[in-house]
Structures are given as C-alpha cells and as structure tokens.
Design a protein around this motif. Structure first.
Motif, PDB file in Angstrom:
ATOM      1  N   ALA A 109       0.864  -1.281   0.218  1.00 33.50           N
ATOM      2  CA  ALA A 109      -0.085   0.083   0.059  1.00 33.50           C
ATOM      3  C   ALA A 109       0.756   1.295   0.050  1.00 33.50           C
ATOM      4  O   ALA A 109       0.721   2.238  -0.731  1.00 33.50           O
ATOM      5  CB  ALA A 109      -0.975   0.085   1.232  1.00 33.50           C
ATOM      6  N   PHE A 110       1.762   1.353   0.797  1.00 33.72           N
ATOM      7  CA  PHE A 110       2.810   2.342   0.963  1.00 33.72           C
ATOM      8  C   PHE A 110       3.415   2.737  -0.646  1.00 33.72           C
ATOM      9  O   PHE A 110       3.664   3.655  -0.901  1.00 33.72           O
ATOM     10  CB  PHE A 110       3.924   2.187   1.826  1.00 33.72           C
ATOM     11  CG  PHE A 110       4.760   3.511   2.150  1.00 33.72           C
ATOM     12  CD1 PHE A 110       4.468   4.276   3.053  1.00 33.72           C
ATOM     13  CD2 PHE A 110       6.066   3.644   1.424  1.00 33.72           C
ATOM     14  CE1 PHE A 110       5.370   5.443   3.240  1.00 33.72           C
ATOM     15  CE2 PHE A 110       7.051   4.570   1.727  1.00 33.72           C
ATOM     16  CZ  PHE A 110       6.424   5.739   2.410  1.00 33.72           C
ATOM     17  N   LYS A 111       3.857   1.479  -1.144  1.00 33.77           N
ATOM     18  CA  LYS A 111       4.647   1.775  -2.628  1.00 33.77           C
ATOM     19  C   LYS A 111       3.385   2.252  -3.445  1.00 33.77           C
ATOM     20  O   LYS A 111       3.814   3.361  -4.314  1.00 33.77           O
ATOM     21  CB  LYS A 111       4.856   0.362  -3.042  1.00 33.77           C
ATOM     22  CG  LYS A 111       5.455   0.238  -4.390  1.00 33.77           C
ATOM     23  CD  LYS A 111       5.715  -1.151  -4.891  1.00 33.77           C
ATOM     24  CE  LYS A 111       6.601  -1.100  -5.991  1.00 33.77           C
ATOM     25  NZ  LYS A 111       7.003  -2.310  -6.652  1.00 33.77           N
ATOM     26  N   LYS A 112       2.297   2.066  -3.547  1.00 30.45           N
ATOM     27  CA  LYS A 112       1.178   2.545  -4.289  1.00 30.45           C
ATOM     28  C   LYS A 112       0.887   3.992  -4.073  1.00 30.45           C
ATOM     29  O   LYS A 112       0.914   5.086  -4.592  1.00 30.45           O
ATOM     30  CB  LYS A 112      -0.108   2.053  -4.346  1.00 30.45           C
ATOM     31  CG  LYS A 112      -0.328   0.780  -4.976  1.00 30.45           C
ATOM     32  CD  LYS A 112      -1.842   0.208  -5.089  1.00 30.45           C
ATOM     33  CE  LYS A 112      -2.384   1.092  -5.994  1.00 30.45           C
ATOM     34  NZ  LYS A 112      -3.748   0.549  -6.618  1.00 30.45           N
ATOM     35  N   VAL A 113       1.050   4.534  -2.823  1.00 30.99           N
ATOM     36  CA  VAL A 113       0.962   5.689  -2.201  1.00 30.99           C
ATOM     37  C   VAL A 113       2.149   6.816  -2.726  1.00 30.99           C
ATOM     38  O   VAL A 113       2.146   7.744  -3.157  1.00 30.99           O
ATOM     39  CB  VAL A 113       0.861   6.046  -0.536  1.00 30.99           C
ATOM     40  CG1 VAL A 113       1.026   7.542  -0.087  1.00 30.99           C
ATOM     41  CG2 VAL A 113      -0.657   5.306  -0.143  1.00 30.99           C
ATOM     42  N   HIS A 114       3.456   6.121  -2.541  1.00 27.68           N
ATOM     43  CA  HIS A 114       4.561   6.601  -2.979  1.00 27.68           C
ATOM     44  C   HIS A 114       4.449   7.107  -4.593  1.00 27.68           C
ATOM     45  O   HIS A 114       4.846   8.193  -5.033  1.00 27.68           O
ATOM     46  CB  HIS A 114       5.846   5.821  -2.812  1.00 27.68           C
ATOM     47  CG  HIS A 114       6.998   6.562  -3.323  1.00 27.68           C
ATOM     48  ND1 HIS A 114       7.576   7.561  -2.926  1.00 27.68           N
ATOM     49  CD2 HIS A 114       7.661   5.829  -4.213  1.00 27.68           C
ATOM     50  CE1 HIS A 114       8.714   7.491  -3.812  1.00 27.68           C
ATOM     51  NE2 HIS A 114       8.764   6.655  -4.673  1.00 27.68           N
ATOM     52  N   ASN A 166      -5.772   4.749  -5.093  1.00 28.11           N
ATOM     53  CA  ASN A 166      -7.075   3.608  -4.589  1.00 28.11           C
ATOM     54  C   ASN A 166      -6.213   2.569  -4.062  1.00 28.11           C
ATOM     55  O   ASN A 166      -5.697   1.968  -4.459  1.00 28.11           O
ATOM     56  CB  ASN A 166      -7.450   3.438  -6.236  1.00 28.11           C
ATOM     57  CG  ASN A 166      -8.491   2.272  -6.022  1.00 28.11           C
ATOM     58  OD1 ASN A 166      -8.839   1.718  -5.101  1.00 28.11           O
ATOM     59  ND2 ASN A 166      -9.229   2.273  -6.904  1.00 28.11           N
ATOM     60  N   LEU A 167      -6.554   2.381  -2.669  1.00 30.38           N
ATOM     61  CA  LEU A 167      -5.856   1.394  -1.945  1.00 30.38           C
ATOM     62  C   LEU A 167      -7.238   0.333  -1.728  1.00 30.38           C
ATOM     63  O   LEU A 167      -7.099  -0.540  -0.793  1.00 30.38           O
ATOM     64  CB  LEU A 167      -5.626   2.014  -0.601  1.00 30.38           C
ATOM     65  CG  LEU A 167      -4.529   2.862  -0.762  1.00 30.38           C
ATOM     66  CD1 LEU A 167      -4.129   3.450   0.710  1.00 30.38           C
ATOM     67  CD2 LEU A 167      -3.321   2.406  -1.257  1.00 30.38           C
ATOM     68  N   ASN A 168      -8.306   0.133  -2.428  1.00 23.23           N
ATOM     69  CA  ASN A 168      -9.320  -0.779  -2.452  1.00 23.23           C
ATOM     70  C   ASN A 168      -8.792  -2.200  -2.333  1.00 23.23           C
ATOM     71  O   ASN A 168      -9.330  -2.997  -1.725  1.00 23.23           O
ATOM     72  CB  ASN A 168     -10.382  -0.545  -3.368  1.00 23.23           C
ATOM     73  CG  ASN A 168     -11.468   0.422  -3.036  1.00 23.23           C
ATOM     74  OD1 ASN A 168     -11.594   0.812  -1.950  1.00 23.23           O
ATOM     75  ND2 ASN A 168     -11.929   1.000  -4.294  1.00 23.23           N
ATOM     76  N   GLN A 169      -7.915  -2.463  -3.226  1.00 24.32           N
ATOM     77  CA  GLN A 169      -7.465  -3.972  -3.195  1.00 24.32           C
ATOM     78  C   GLN A 169      -6.944  -4.520  -1.853  1.00 24.32           C
ATOM     79  O   GLN A 169      -6.805  -5.533  -1.637  1.00 24.32           O
ATOM     80  CB  GLN A 169      -6.340  -4.099  -4.273  1.00 24.32           C
ATOM     81  CG  GLN A 169      -4.957  -3.505  -3.955  1.00 24.32           C
ATOM     82  CD  GLN A 169      -4.048  -3.383  -5.195  1.00 24.32           C
ATOM     83  OE1 GLN A 169      -4.162  -2.632  -5.922  1.00 24.32           O
ATOM     84  NE2 GLN A 169      -3.113  -4.244  -5.144  1.00 24.32           N
ATOM     85  N   VAL A 171      -8.262  -3.885   1.514  1.00 20.60           N
ATOM     86  CA  VAL A 171      -9.422  -3.700   2.436  1.00 20.60           C
ATOM     87  C   VAL A 171     -10.229  -4.894   2.063  1.00 20.60           C
ATOM     88  O   VAL A 171     -10.548  -4.940   0.652  1.00 20.60           O
ATOM     89  CB  VAL A 171      -9.606  -2.476   2.838  1.00 20.60           C
ATOM     90  CG1 VAL A 171      -8.444  -1.640   3.164  1.00 20.60           C
ATOM     91  CG2 VAL A 171     -10.387  -1.863   1.630  1.00 20.60           C
ATOM     92  N   PRO A 172     -10.891  -5.586   2.918  1.00 19.97           N
ATOM     93  CA  PRO A 172     -12.146  -6.235   2.712  1.00 19.97           C
ATOM     94  C   PRO A 172     -13.227  -5.315   1.694  1.00 19.97           C
ATOM     95  O   PRO A 172     -13.366  -4.289   2.112  1.00 19.97           O
ATOM     96  CB  PRO A 172     -12.495  -6.558   4.126  1.00 19.97           C
ATOM     97  CG  PRO A 172     -11.178  -6.477   4.947  1.00 19.97           C
ATOM     98  CD  PRO A 172     -10.643  -5.498   4.345  1.00 19.97           C
ATOM     99  N   ASN A 173     -14.016  -6.276   0.973  1.00 24.48           N
ATOM    100  CA  ASN A 173     -15.027  -5.508   0.241  1.00 24.48           C
ATOM    101  C   ASN A 173     -15.839  -4.664   0.991  1.00 24.48           C
ATOM    102  O   ASN A 173     -16.295  -3.583   0.393  1.00 24.48           O
ATOM    103  CB  ASN A 173     -15.811  -6.852  -0.522  1.00 24.48           C
ATOM    104  CG  ASN A 173     -15.097  -7.344  -1.779  1.00 24.48           C
ATOM    105  OD1 ASN A 173     -13.996  -7.128  -2.021  1.00 24.48           O
ATOM    106  ND2 ASN A 173     -15.485  -8.455  -1.939  1.00 24.48           N
ATOM    107  N   GLU A 174     -16.253  -5.134   2.053  1.00 28.04           N
ATOM    108  CA  GLU A 174     -17.301  -3.964   2.914  1.00 28.04           C
ATOM    109  C   GLU A 174     -16.571  -2.775   3.233  1.00 28.04           C
ATOM    110  O   GLU A 174     -17.434  -1.835   3.645  1.00 28.04           O
ATOM    111  CB  GLU A 174     -17.788  -4.789   4.009  1.00 28.04           C
ATOM    112  CG  GLU A 174     -16.911  -5.060   5.334  1.00 28.04           C
ATOM    113  CD  GLU A 174     -16.257  -6.531   4.963  1.00 28.04           C
ATOM    114  OE1 GLU A 174     -15.714  -6.918   6.129  1.00 28.04           O
ATOM    115  OE2 GLU A 174     -16.342  -7.038   3.942  1.00 28.04           O
ATOM    116  N   PHE A 175     -15.555  -2.506   3.131  1.00 29.02           N
ATOM    117  CA  PHE A 175     -14.855  -1.248   3.550  1.00 29.02           C
ATOM    118  C   PHE A 175     -14.284  -0.586   2.119  1.00 29.02           C
ATOM    119  O   PHE A 175     -13.775   0.668   2.548  1.00 29.02           O
ATOM    120  CB  PHE A 175     -13.670  -1.333   4.412  1.00 29.02           C
ATOM    121  CG  PHE A 175     -13.960  -1.932   5.807  1.00 29.02           C
ATOM    122  CD1 PHE A 175     -14.722  -1.218   6.636  1.00 29.02           C
ATOM    123  CD2 PHE A 175     -13.607  -3.146   5.963  1.00 29.02           C
ATOM    124  CE1 PHE A 175     -15.343  -1.992   7.759  1.00 29.02           C
ATOM    125  CE2 PHE A 175     -13.756  -3.908   7.211  1.00 29.02           C
ATOM    126  CZ  PHE A 175     -14.699  -3.183   8.008  1.00 29.02           C
TER     127      PHE A 175
END
Length: 182
Positions: A109-114, A166-169, A171-175
C-alpha cells in the motif's frame, strides 16, 4: 535506511524538500511545515478511525495547558528531544499498523501511495501558476520537464487532474470505496 524512508527521500529530492546529511538546526519554516503535515495526517487518521472526538478533546486539553501561565513549554529546537519524539511517533505508528491488521499489506500500500505522490506534478507552467501557487519549480522527471507548485507554507499542491490513490485492493470488500476501478 529502510525502503520506505528511501521512497520518501526520493520524493524529497524530486519536490525540493530538504534531505540533510548532518544533524543541525533545520530552518523554522521547514520545521513548521513538517509539524503541520503531521497534524493534518493525524486528523485524517482520527477521522478514518472514528476517533475524531478523542483527538479534538486532546487538542482542547493541550490548548488549556499551554495557556496556563504556570506551564512552561520549551519552544526551542532540541535535536535530542526531536529524535526521541520522532522515534516514539514511528513506534506508535508501527503499533497502529499492527493493531489495525495492516502489517501484511502495508509495504504494498505504501508503494502505491508513493507512486501517487510522485505524480503530484503539473504538465505546464501556466497550470502550475493557476493552482494558486506561491512558488513553482521546474523538474525533470523521467526525462520530461514538469512543474511542482507549492503553497505559502511550502506544501506541494496537487494538480486538478491528480487522483486520490486507490487502496481498495488492500481492504475487505465491505470497506471499499466505490471508485469504479482498482
């Protein structure tokens, strides 16, 4: 230096934020910017954690303590205390990552944010000026001339076409947020 710190160093180099090689008195404007950025992210964390009231109560309590004439806050640069506070912040941040269950996916996730942060560049000088920038800097990023816009505090201004990471991948679907893409 760990991988995360190296990524932030690369951001600092590209966006002309300081990367010092010696410990010394950092200019006050830089120190103020870092504290403001930390506070901004802390408010974002408190809100996302459903604990904004806790943070606001803490801030109000600290404000009362600071206004008490008997309280003597030492408002002078102290590298030893600064290092201690930074280590404590990192320790608490790591604890939050662990207690939230993000430790298994945090590096990805940090890599995507970077990657997203490294794209806070304007394509044209006029677009950077139109952002309300107090300062604009020309950079060469991946062989292309691009522009960095800063507000009066020195914070990087995002271009209008910049999209939230986009960090959706992770976290669980409901979040997940409905963005229509991953």
């Amino acid at each position: 230096m760990n991988k995360g710190l190296k990524k932030v160093r690369d951001f600092h180099w590209l966006f002309n934020h300081p990367v010092e090689i010696t410990i010394g008195l950092e200019p006050e404007a830089n120190r103020r910017l870092r504290v403001l950025l930390l506070a901004e992210e802390l408010f974002e964390l408190a809100n996302a954690s459903g604990c904004i009231g806790t943070l606001l109560d803490f801030c109000e309590k600290q404000k009362r303590i600071a206004s008490d004439e008997d309280t003597k806050y030492q408002n002078e640069y102290n590298p030893l205390e600064e290092l201690d506070a930074l280590c404590d912040l990192q320790y608490v941040l790591n604890g939050k990552i662990l207690s939230s269950g993000f430790h298994m996916i945090f590096d990805k996730a940090f890599k995507k944010v970077h990657h997203n942060n490294m794209n806070k560049l304007f394509d044209t000088f006029p677009a950077a000026l139109e952002s309300g920038a107090a300062n604009v800097r020309t950079v060469n990023y991946k062989g292309q001339i691009r522009y960095v816009a800063y507000n009066v505090s020195g914070k990087v201004i995002k271009p209008n076409n910049h999209t939230k990471v986009n960090l959706n991948q992770f976290v669980p679907n409901e979040f997940r947020e409905s963005t229509g893409k991953d």
